[in-house]
Design an enzyme around this catalytic site. Structure first.
Site, PDB file in Angstrom:
ATOM      1  N   CYS A  19       0.815  -1.180   0.110  1.00  0.00           N
ATOM      2  CA  CYS A  19      -0.230   0.179  -0.454  1.00  0.00           C
ATOM      3  C   CYS A  19       0.991   1.543  -0.060  1.00  0.00           C
ATOM      4  O   CYS A  19       0.207   2.140  -0.829  1.00  0.00           O
ATOM      5  CB  CYS A  19      -0.842  -0.057   0.942  1.00  0.00           C
ATOM      6  SG  CYS A  19      -2.274   1.814   1.561  1.00  0.00           S
ATOM      7  N   CYS A  64      -5.338  -2.283   8.247  1.00  0.00           N
ATOM      8  CA  CYS A  64      -6.279  -1.655   8.049  1.00  0.00           C
ATOM      9  C   CYS A  64      -7.159  -1.392   7.518  1.00  0.00           C
ATOM     10  O   CYS A  64      -8.613  -1.969   8.302  1.00  0.00           O
ATOM     11  CB  CYS A  64      -6.041   0.398   7.864  1.00  0.00           C
ATOM     12  SG  CYS A  64      -6.064   0.440   5.679  1.00  0.00           S
TER      13      CYS A  64
END
Length: 432
Positions: free
Chosen positions: A170, A266
């Site tokens: 990410c 997350c």
């Protein structure tokens, strides 16, 4: 003339904003619940307008797809997570800052989505921080793009017997690519984030480097950033501690000063990754646990539940502690052995070296200590011969190389990277 429409709904309420825009200026607007009229405002100015939370959310949804602003010297785009670190980065960025938050895909069955750095709650908190300082804020809804670029490879990696690190994927590619593209559209000279890392000049070029506070250093997670982008990046917290950051936020009266830390990975929304994987296609099929000789010593319910170095969940009684050594997806088998069997001094990685280097300190997991290593470049990657054995080296994790504090190379550990100390394969020189 361009028409922009955005809406938002919450707790049975609904709000709609409809804008007519010409040359980045709003010429007419249907919008109730905002603190001021929008007519005559630029898109940048409209992004700083507050009011009823639902109306502001609808306005943000209208603005995001078409948002752009003319370049302005000194303008900084700040990646906002809703937490204290990005809030202080915003403070440091000055009066021409513009906040941007990525709304990313979250597991809807996760138990603690509110703490995720990309949740709807985080978006609201980030926007509130910007508006409290009179600064514009833009939300980019990238849920589907993130799911394809980060979440799906995470699931595929475990299905293939690897231990992927989604945060590196990410931060090192997806997130910063989107943020830098936004900074250009917003007319910003550079992009700031609340990461604890530094940018240094090392051997004639800009490189990522460790933060001054080793307990918060995030250079490992950022290591896949292309050094060519660093001239447009700024990490304003790289020289300070987390306590100093919280104190700075508290002194400025920011609500984020007491906000809890966001989660790693997350998109799991606080859930267990094994439960997540099972819900997203990995079969809970019973298989065998074998020792290094192939003798069955136990049973499991999915090879993908185990990563090299893991003891928990094996439930194997052999008279001595045993660890997962590797998984074999084709046969749904987990191989176990003593800790000594995990030891390796050789690692191969797919990636690149940012400078020519023959010796480096190497981190093979985020929380593992660095170890010295000889480095040999290869086509598409490098090989490492470690000074001391590493335990639990896992394909899919990152190998990050440091020279002093500077990141001089990074790559993804390749499948079946472990060669035991009983017979390591010799390093191949480059080109063979």
């Amino acid at each position: 003339m361009t028409e922009l429409i955005g809406d938002s709904t919450r707790d049975g309420r609904w709000s709609l904003v409809r804008l007519a825009v010409e040359d980045d200026t709003i010429v007419s607007a249907e919008a109730e619940g905002l603190e001021r009229p929008l007519e005559g405002l630029s898109l940048l100015e409209a992004a700083a307008v507050g009011g009823d939370e639902l109306a502001v959310d609808a306005l943000a949804n209208a603005l995001a797809p078409a948002f752009r602003a003319a370049p302005k010297p000194g303008r900084v785009a700040v990646a906002m997570s809703g937490g204290v670190d990005s809030a202080v980065a915003l403070l440091r960025a000055g009066p021409d800052a513009i906040g941007v938050t990525l709304r990313l895909w979250l597991d809807p069955q996760g138990p603690d989505a509110e703490r995720a750095c990309c949740s709807p709650e985080a978006v609201l908190a980030a926007r509130a921080t910007c508006h409290s300082l009179g600064l514009p804020h833009v939300t980019l809804d990238l849920r589907e793009e993130f799911r394809r670029a980060v979440v799906e490879p995470f699931v595929r990696g475990y299905a293939a017997g690897r231990t992927p690190n989604p945060c590196i994927r990410c931060n090192g590619s997806f997130r910063f690519a989107e943020l830098l593209a936004f900074a250009e559209r917003a007319g910003a000279e550079r992009l700031a984030t609340g990461h604890y890392a530094r940018i240094v000049e090392h051997r004639g070029r800009l490189l990522l480097a460790r933060a001054a506070d080793p307990t918060k250093d995030q250079s490992y997670m950022l290591a896949r950033l292309d050094p060519r982008f660093l001239a447009k990046l700024w990490f304003p917290l790289g020289e300070q501690s987390k306590d100093e950051t919280r104190a700075e936020a508290a002194h400025a009266g920011l609500e984020a000063a007491s906000r809890a830390e966001s989660q790693e990975a997350c998109f799991l929304a606080g859930g267990d990754y094994r439960e997540f994987l099972e819900r997203h296609g990995l079969e809970a099929a019973e298989g065998t646990i074998v020792d290094e000789d192939g003798t069955e010593v136990g049973r499991h319910t999915g090879f993908w539940r185990f990563t090299p170095g893991q003891r928990r969940g094996l439930r194997v009684a052999t008279g001595e502690p045993v660890y997962a050594l590797r998984s074999e997806p084709r046969t749904n088998t987990v191989v176990v052995g003593p800790r000594s069997a995990l030891a390796t001094r050789q690692v191969r990685a797919r990636g690149r070296l940012h400078v020519e280097v023959e010796r480096a300190e190497v981190k093979l997991r985020y929380r593992s200590p660095a170890v010295g290593a000889d480095v040999v470049a290869e086509d598409g990657g490098f090989q490492l011969l470690l000074d001391a054995p590493a335990y639990g080296v896992a394909a899919g994790q990152a190998a990050v190389l440091y020279e002093g504090d500077a990141v001089v190379g990074a790559g993804t550990i390749m499948q079946d990277p472990v060669e035991t100390l009983s017979g390591p394969r010799p390093l191949k020189p480059t080109g063979e």
